[in-house]
Design an enzyme around this catalytic site. Sequence first.
Site, PDB file in Angstrom:
ATOM      1  CD  GLU A 128      -8.768   2.218  -3.420  1.00  0.00           C
ATOM      2  OE1 GLU A 128      -9.062   3.115  -2.619  1.00  0.00           O
ATOM      3  OE2 GLU A 128      -9.631   1.516  -3.987  1.00  0.00           O
ATOM      4  CD  GLU A 181     -10.088   5.814  -0.121  1.00  0.00           C
ATOM      5  OE1 GLU A 181      -9.802   4.774  -0.735  1.00  0.00           O
ATOM      6  OE2 GLU A 181     -11.099   6.492  -0.412  1.00  0.00           O
ATOM      7  CG  HIS A 204      -9.840   0.412  -0.270  1.00  0.00           C
ATOM      8  ND1 HIS A 204     -10.803   1.298  -0.696  1.00  0.00           N
ATOM      9  CD2 HIS A 204     -10.441  -0.373   0.658  1.00  0.00           C
ATOM     10  CE1 HIS A 204     -11.940   1.058  -0.040  1.00  0.00           C
ATOM     11  NE2 HIS A 204     -11.726   0.051   0.785  1.00  0.00           N
TER      12      HIS A 204
END
Lengths: 527, 140
Positions: A114, A144, A147
């Site tokens: 990520e 991202e 995440h």
Amino acid sequence: MAISAATKAATDALAVNRAPTSVSAQEVHRWLQSFTWDFDKNRSKYPTKYKMANDTKEQFKLIAKEYARMESVKDERQFGSLQDVLTRIDAGNKVHPKWNETMKVISNFLEVGEYNAIAATGMLWDSASAPEQKNGYLAQTLDEIRHTNQCGYVNYYFTKHGQDAAGHNDARRTRTIGPLWKGMKRVFSDGFISGDAVECSINLQLVGEACFTNPLIVAVTEWAAANGDEITPTVFLSIETDELRHMANGYQTIVSIANDEAASKYLNTDLNNAFWTQQKYFTPVLGMMFEYGSHFKVEPWVKTWNRWVYEDWGGIWIGRLGKYGVESPASLRDAKKDAYWAHHDLFLLAYALWPTGFFRLTLPTAEEADWFEENYPGWHEHYGVIYEEWRKRGCEDPNSGFIPLMWFIENNHPIYIDRVSQVPFCPDLCKGASTLRVHEYNGKKNTFSDDWGERMWLTEPERYECQNMFEQYAGRELSEVIAELHGVRSDGKTLIAQPHTDKDGKMWTLDDIKALNCVFSDPVDAL
Amino acid sequence: MSNNANSYGAGIMAKTGKEFADEYFAEENQVVHESHEVVLVLKKSDEMNIIVEEILLGDRKDDNPTLVVEDRAGYWWLKATGKIEIDCEEAAEILGKDFNVYDFLVDVSSTIGRAFTLGETFTITSELMGLDRKLEDLES
């Protein structure tokens, strides 16, 4: 006072069309398109050999306010569950100990993927010229970041509320000891951010996300739930709610280059390289974590792979693009062989090299051995008998003076590292699609395990210079390397990695490893 | 468990051991085959559970008889031939609260196929959007 022409025009327009009292998000999206930002002559810092079209769309019509609202609801639901009910029911301690170890690998590694995807999508934002395509990539950059934090939080949660914190906390400090981190960095880092921008999109979005996040982030939640882990489904299914937009971004990358001449020259090679790069690591590692890192089995890994990778990604994404010249990846035959056998090959080596890890592994029980034989006919004769021998020699007990790596040396089964994927392999014992080939280049011998990686290396040898552990530590004693590279628990002597998950079993220490006198040597020297 | 060809355990997935291996390694299965199916993964939540039970398996069940819905622990797994469409205005009426297409996206965990929104409708289709057919903007 005289009014300007512009003011009069605005006043007249409002007289005919009253100012709206409300507007839907998609009307705002349409209105934003009327700005017609011109990125046609965009000068990118990250060029690509493909020409990306200037009119590519973003499939979900995101605007910032709806995006922020969606993501805040996702976070509220996720953290609400984790911090309320899951903490109250002591969910962290209800996870099966084997699966607890598996999550040390999965959440730590996904965090790295990520993190690199932040850079990858930032690069793609810079490379694209269509405003809507940029909008899609920009939202992905934000995803991202979310995440990365979510994966970090899973490790934090397991550390704080769960069992055996070592390995959940700060696993990255052990990253140079064993081979698993380096292979992961090849797919999750190099594959996503190095080279041509569109190639990176194919690696990250069309293959990594559209194909492998389904087993890695969706199917994994079934295994987790079956093994008592309610934390992973809560977080990972929330992560995946962003991945569908990333898959769409990858598809729109292909749409944006579909009519470019370069696509007919390069796309199939780039797709095949990306597929092989990603599958070479994900296929054996995920299969190993699911089947050998669980107590309760959901289904054979090869079936999971066949469903999500071959039938659905292959048929629904790649197969449908056939009429636009996209071909079935040439490496698919070898990938399918790997999906059946390579995770068994990898566990054999991972267990042999267990002191170099940051998690605990367990040999299959008799009941599990029956399950393996039932689902992979021939498993017992090839792998099962080896595990029986290791167990008889006391491989789990520090008093035995035996780690399975010694068995490989005694029986003259050298272990090599594939230069391109960094995945270890033993040509004598593997049943997956690996065979040994060697190239000498710039005074160094390089070993490879397959045609596809070898071909990539022959094209760009300078790209694959990563030193493997045999080169890095040649001549050094194992316990010294583990101590220096932070592979011990907070007492300063007990290894983070262990060859069992028995809470009453004796834990291996640096002294136990030192007594074995294992010294690293590079097997290519003997070639 | 459904007998539908789209179900989770259909076809080769129903086989085990050597029988599975024989079909898996068969020469014709060493290349991808074009598929007109779509897959949708919905994270379980109050809203998704009602949409699945009341709309997809309820009022709209006859819209696409190929649709299969399976319970996979934390999520609903859906597969259909052609397309799956969810009208969020209809969902809002059943849920009894404001619920737009972005609220729906909160719990859509994965898509295999071309998924897109238009107005308050979410669609996942086997069509190649942007190639075979243009993606539309909302009309005035």
